[in-house]
Design a protein around this motif. Structure first.
Motif, PDB file in Angstrom:
ATOM      1  N   LEU A   1       0.826  -1.204   0.000  1.00  0.00           N
ATOM      2  CA  LEU A   1       0.000   0.000   0.000  1.00  0.00           C
ATOM      3  C   LEU A   1       0.863   1.258   0.000  1.00  0.00           C
ATOM      4  O   LEU A   1       0.600   2.215  -0.753  1.00  0.00           O
ATOM      5  CB  LEU A   1      -0.916  -0.008   1.223  1.00  0.00           C
ATOM      6  CG  LEU A   1      -1.982   1.097   1.298  1.00  0.00           C
ATOM      7  CD1 LEU A   1      -2.962   0.984   0.133  1.00  0.00           C
ATOM      8  CD2 LEU A   1      -2.728   0.998   2.633  1.00  0.00           C
ATOM      9  N   VAL A   2       1.911   1.282   0.819  1.00  0.00           N
ATOM     10  CA  VAL A   2       2.794   2.449   0.889  1.00  0.00           C
ATOM     11  C   VAL A   2       3.518   2.660  -0.437  1.00  0.00           C
ATOM     12  O   VAL A   2       3.661   3.790  -0.921  1.00  0.00           O
ATOM     13  CB  VAL A   2       3.803   2.296   2.048  1.00  0.00           C
ATOM     14  CG1 VAL A   2       4.859   3.397   1.995  1.00  0.00           C
ATOM     15  CG2 VAL A   2       3.080   2.332   3.387  1.00  0.00           C
ATOM     16  N   LYS A   3       3.972   1.574  -1.021  1.00  0.00           N
ATOM     17  CA  LYS A   3       4.677   1.676  -2.304  1.00  0.00           C
ATOM     18  C   LYS A   3       3.778   2.250  -3.391  1.00  0.00           C
ATOM     19  O   LYS A   3       4.212   3.059  -4.224  1.00  0.00           O
ATOM     20  CB  LYS A   3       5.194   0.290  -2.720  1.00  0.00           C
ATOM     21  CG  LYS A   3       6.037   0.315  -3.984  1.00  0.00           C
ATOM     22  CD  LYS A   3       6.571  -1.077  -4.296  1.00  0.00           C
ATOM     23  CE  LYS A   3       7.412  -1.075  -5.568  1.00  0.00           C
ATOM     24  NZ  LYS A   3       7.932  -2.435  -5.885  1.00  0.00           N
ATOM     25  N   ALA A   4       2.507   1.876  -3.387  1.00  0.00           N
ATOM     26  CA  ALA A   4       1.566   2.364  -4.403  1.00  0.00           C
ATOM     27  C   ALA A   4       1.149   3.807  -4.145  1.00  0.00           C
ATOM     28  O   ALA A   4       0.787   4.541  -5.072  1.00  0.00           O
ATOM     29  CB  ALA A   4       0.330   1.455  -4.432  1.00  0.00           C
ATOM     30  N   GLY A   5       1.190   4.232  -2.881  1.00  0.00           N
ATOM     31  CA  GLY A   5       0.753   5.590  -2.554  1.00  0.00           C
ATOM     32  C   GLY A   5      -0.758   5.722  -2.695  1.00  0.00           C
ATOM     33  O   GLY A   5      -1.497   4.742  -2.643  1.00  0.00           O
ATOM     34  N   GLY A   6      -1.220   6.962  -2.835  1.00  0.00           N
ATOM     35  CA  GLY A   6      -2.641   7.181  -3.028  1.00  0.00           C
ATOM     36  C   GLY A   6      -3.284   7.897  -1.854  1.00  0.00           C
ATOM     37  O   GLY A   6      -2.620   8.280  -0.883  1.00  0.00           O
ATOM     38  N   PRO A   7      -4.601   8.075  -1.900  1.00  0.00           N
ATOM     39  CA  PRO A   7      -5.310   8.899  -0.917  1.00  0.00           C
ATOM     40  C   PRO A   7      -5.159   8.435   0.530  1.00  0.00           C
ATOM     41  O   PRO A   7      -5.008   9.264   1.420  1.00  0.00           O
ATOM     42  CB  PRO A   7      -6.773   8.808  -1.384  1.00  0.00           C
ATOM     43  CG  PRO A   7      -6.702   8.459  -2.829  1.00  0.00           C
ATOM     44  CD  PRO A   7      -5.495   7.611  -2.981  1.00  0.00           C
TER      45      PRO A   7
ATOM     46  N   GLY B   1       6.257   2.524  11.189  1.00  0.00           N
ATOM     47  CA  GLY B   1       6.845   3.859  11.156  1.00  0.00           C
ATOM     48  C   GLY B   1       8.055   3.921  10.249  1.00  0.00           C
ATOM     49  O   GLY B   1       8.229   4.871   9.473  1.00  0.00           O
ATOM     50  N   LEU B   2       8.906   2.897  10.328  1.00  0.00           N
ATOM     51  CA  LEU B   2      10.082   2.855   9.457  1.00  0.00           C
ATOM     52  C   LEU B   2       9.673   2.712   7.995  1.00  0.00           C
ATOM     53  O   LEU B   2      10.272   3.330   7.099  1.00  0.00           O
ATOM     54  CB  LEU B   2      10.995   1.701   9.870  1.00  0.00           C
ATOM     55  CG  LEU B   2      11.668   1.842  11.242  1.00  0.00           C
ATOM     56  CD1 LEU B   2      12.397   0.554  11.612  1.00  0.00           C
ATOM     57  CD2 LEU B   2      12.629   3.017  11.249  1.00  0.00           C
ATOM     58  N   LEU B   3       8.653   1.905   7.747  1.00  0.00           N
ATOM     59  CA  LEU B   3       8.166   1.713   6.379  1.00  0.00           C
ATOM     60  C   LEU B   3       7.640   3.030   5.798  1.00  0.00           C
ATOM     61  O   LEU B   3       7.982   3.411   4.676  1.00  0.00           O
ATOM     62  CB  LEU B   3       7.079   0.651   6.375  1.00  0.00           C
ATOM     63  CG  LEU B   3       6.501   0.217   5.028  1.00  0.00           C
ATOM     64  CD1 LEU B   3       7.591  -0.329   4.114  1.00  0.00           C
ATOM     65  CD2 LEU B   3       5.417  -0.827   5.241  1.00  0.00           C
ATOM     66  N   LEU B   4       6.821   3.733   6.552  1.00  0.00           N
ATOM     67  CA  LEU B   4       6.303   5.029   6.096  1.00  0.00           C
ATOM     68  C   LEU B   4       7.438   6.031   5.914  1.00  0.00           C
ATOM     69  O   LEU B   4       7.486   6.761   4.912  1.00  0.00           O
ATOM     70  CB  LEU B   4       5.291   5.570   7.103  1.00  0.00           C
ATOM     71  CG  LEU B   4       3.905   4.925   7.114  1.00  0.00           C
ATOM     72  CD1 LEU B   4       3.154   5.304   8.385  1.00  0.00           C
ATOM     73  CD2 LEU B   4       3.108   5.358   5.874  1.00  0.00           C
ATOM     74  N   GLY B   5       8.357   6.060   6.880  1.00  0.00           N
ATOM     75  CA  GLY B   5       9.439   7.031   6.818  1.00  0.00           C
ATOM     76  C   GLY B   5      10.406   6.790   5.686  1.00  0.00           C
ATOM     77  O   GLY B   5      10.907   7.744   5.068  1.00  0.00           O
ATOM     78  N   GLN B   6      10.680   5.547   5.382  1.00  0.00           N
ATOM     79  CA  GLN B   6      11.614   5.240   4.296  1.00  0.00           C
ATOM     80  C   GLN B   6      11.088   5.712   2.947  1.00  0.00           C
ATOM     81  O   GLN B   6      11.865   6.060   2.057  1.00  0.00           O
ATOM     82  CB  GLN B   6      11.890   3.734   4.267  1.00  0.00           C
ATOM     83  CG  GLN B   6      12.788   3.270   5.406  1.00  0.00           C
ATOM     84  CD  GLN B   6      12.681   1.774   5.666  1.00  0.00           C
ATOM     85  OE1 GLN B   6      11.981   1.045   4.954  1.00  0.00           O
ATOM     86  NE2 GLN B   6      13.370   1.304   6.702  1.00  0.00           N
ATOM     87  N   HIS B   7       9.760   5.745   2.786  1.00  0.00           N
ATOM     88  CA  HIS B   7       9.166   6.150   1.516  1.00  0.00           C
ATOM     89  C   HIS B   7       8.683   7.598   1.514  1.00  0.00           C
ATOM     90  O   HIS B   7       8.658   8.245   0.452  1.00  0.00           O
ATOM     91  CB  HIS B   7       7.977   5.234   1.159  1.00  0.00           C
ATOM     92  CG  HIS B   7       8.369   3.863   0.730  1.00  0.00           C
ATOM     93  ND1 HIS B   7       8.652   2.866   1.645  1.00  0.00           N
ATOM     94  CD2 HIS B   7       8.535   3.314  -0.497  1.00  0.00           C
ATOM     95  CE1 HIS B   7       8.964   1.756   0.985  1.00  0.00           C
ATOM     96  NE2 HIS B   7       8.902   1.998  -0.315  1.00  0.00           N
ATOM     97  N   GLU B   8       8.300   8.104   2.697  1.00  0.00           N
ATOM     98  CA  GLU B   8       7.564   9.374   2.705  1.00  0.00           C
ATOM     99  C   GLU B   8       8.085  10.379   3.727  1.00  0.00           C
ATOM    100  O   GLU B   8       7.336  11.260   4.152  1.00  0.00           O
ATOM    101  CB  GLU B   8       6.076   9.097   2.999  1.00  0.00           C
ATOM    102  CG  GLU B   8       5.391   8.145   2.037  1.00  0.00           C
ATOM    103  CD  GLU B   8       5.162   8.764   0.650  1.00  0.00           C
ATOM    104  OE1 GLU B   8       5.575   9.922   0.444  1.00  0.00           O
ATOM    105  OE2 GLU B   8       4.571   8.082  -0.213  1.00  0.00           O
ATOM    106  N   LEU B   9       9.350  10.305   4.112  1.00  0.00           N
ATOM    107  CA  LEU B   9       9.842  11.185   5.172  1.00  0.00           C
ATOM    108  C   LEU B   9       9.744  12.661   4.801  1.00  0.00           C
ATOM    109  O   LEU B   9       9.409  13.499   5.650  1.00  0.00           O
ATOM    110  CB  LEU B   9      11.284  10.830   5.540  1.00  0.00           C
ATOM    111  CG  LEU B   9      11.847  11.548   6.769  1.00  0.00           C
ATOM    112  CD1 LEU B   9      10.995  11.282   8.000  1.00  0.00           C
ATOM    113  CD2 LEU B   9      13.296  11.133   7.023  1.00  0.00           C
ATOM    114  N   VAL B  10      10.001  13.000   3.561  1.00  0.00           N
ATOM    115  CA  VAL B  10       9.920  14.409   3.134  1.00  0.00           C
ATOM    116  C   VAL B  10       8.495  14.927   3.320  1.00  0.00           C
ATOM    117  O   VAL B  10       8.274  16.028   3.857  1.00  0.00           O
ATOM    118  CB  VAL B  10      10.377  14.571   1.671  1.00  0.00           C
ATOM    119  CG1 VAL B  10      10.100  15.998   1.173  1.00  0.00           C
ATOM    120  CG2 VAL B  10      11.861  14.252   1.539  1.00  0.00           C
TER     121      VAL B  10
END
Length: 389
Positions: free
Chosen positions: A285-291, A323-332
């Motif tokens: 889900l994180v890799k795909a992104g989205g709403p 948290g690490l999964l979200l941060g690795q992809h979306e920290l900015v």
């Protein structure tokens, strides 16, 4: 005099543990102890094999100086992570090198106390056998658990998401092991690991957040964990982010956990993966992104901003597997969302970073509960009765 010597011993041992290879001369400067005190204490500790000589270093114009270090093989410690999806047990030496690990899967509804106790006891036996470690060489077992760990001799556990109410975990475990036991909230053990060895090292005012299936935080102020009147401080996941919002696993509505915890994210995305597949489902889900992920970032940003506005930390460390999964992809994007919800002055002085110790840091941090007592000079006999914090 005995108390003074014990205090000097604890100061020196703790300093040497964190400094690593150090000479007696350097220890005097780091601790403020006299050269005579350093000599006496180090002689005692060497005689007991707690510290060892580990080479020489050249000195200016004099004889080479002996380097000292804490003996990593003086004893072993065990760390346990009781998580939403697993019970993980790991054996470490005093350098916190992992010697053996055992893991047991927990599925929805499988948080029965007796089952968790059996997993912990089986895991303790398994890692000692795999590491070839005599129980007499194990200095203790640290355990990180979800929920509130009531201070006091019984260390009662209150974990609503597990259905645990005043569970006497230490008493139940003592029926199967004589090893000393140290129990604390999992977010707090994660924080201690990151403070000692990871992204929190060198900071005095830090907040470490744990985001997995559940959500928690540990607040470090002036180098000490803030616990509150009955050790429940840090239940960040159950602060309210939406009035009359989504129902949380704790039974309340609008909790932050219902929006940024892995289970809540997947539910909002219409995914009902079994907990055994939760990590893979969230990664997809994180890799795909989205709403849903964008909304999660917004809620996470607001939740972190609340911590900044309330506590004014110098650093926030994001940990836990989700948290690490979200941060690795979306920290900015996370930092941008935090900036939009924070007061500008405290935001300018905080750094937001990911934990460096990985998703298994709760067990590592739990093991440091034992090491902490050792460094304070409380554990020098394997005949000591089990202690609980």
């Amino acid at each position: 005099m005995r108390d003074l010597r014990r205090g000097n011993r604890a100061v020196l041992l703790r300093t040497l543990y964190f400094a690593g290879l150090t000479t007696r001369h350097e220890l005097s400067g780091l601790t403020g102890l006299s050269a005579a005190s350093i000599s006496n204490v180090t002689s005692d500790l060497i005689a007991e094999n707690i510290i060892v000589e580990a080479g020489l270093v050249e000195s200016d114009g004099g004889r080479p100086r002996v380097l000292l270090r804490v003996n990593p093989n003086f004893g072993h410690v065990i760390g346990v992570d009781v998580g939403e999806t697993h019970v993980q047990v790991a054996l470490f030496d005093l350098d916190m090198n992992e010697q053996a690990k055992s893991e047991f899967t927990l599925r929805p509804g499988e948080h029965d106390v007796d089952l968790v106790v059996r997993h912990i006891l089986t895991g303790i036996d398994a890692v000692m056998a795999a590491g070839g470690t005599d129980p007499a060489q194990v200095m203790g077992v640290g355990i990180g658990v979800p929920g509130i760990v009531e201070s006091g001799p019984e260390a009662l556990i209150h974990a609503q998401t597990f259905g645990w109410d005043a569970v006497p975990l230490s008493a139940l475990l003592r029926e199967g092991t004589s090893l000393p036991l140290y129990i604390d909230n999992g977010a707090k053990t994660l924080a201690q690991a990151e403070l000692w060895f990871g992204s929190g090292r060198g900071s005095r005012h830090v907040i470490v957040v744990l985001i997995g299936s559940g959500v928690g935080a540990s607040i470090i102020t002036d180098g000490r964990t803030y616990r509150g009147v009955n050790s429940s401080a840090g239940e960040w996941g159950h602060t309210k982010i939406a009035v009359a919002g989504r129902t949380c696993r704790c039974g309340a509505r609008g909790c932050l956990e219902a929006y940024i915890g892995a289970e809540g994210i997947l539910e909002r995305a219409g995914m009902t993966a079994e907990m055994a597949n939760e990590q893979a489902a969230l990664a997809e889900l994180v890799k795909a992104g989205g709403p849903v992920i964008n909304e999660t970032i917004d809620y996470l940003g607001a939740g972190l901003a609340n911590l900044i506005n309330l506590f004014n930390p110098e650093r926030i460390v994001i940990g836990g597997w989700a948290g690490l999964l979200l941060g690795q992809h979306e920290l900015v994007k996370i930092k941008k969302a935090v900036a939009e919800n924070s007061l500008s002055q405290p935001y300018k002085t905080v750094s937001i970073t990911l934990g460096r110790l990985g998703p298994d840091a709760v067990a590592l941090g739990a093991a440091t509960l034992v090491v902490e007592e050792f460094l304070l000079g409380e554990i020098f006999s394997t005949t000591q009765q089990p202690a609980v914090i």
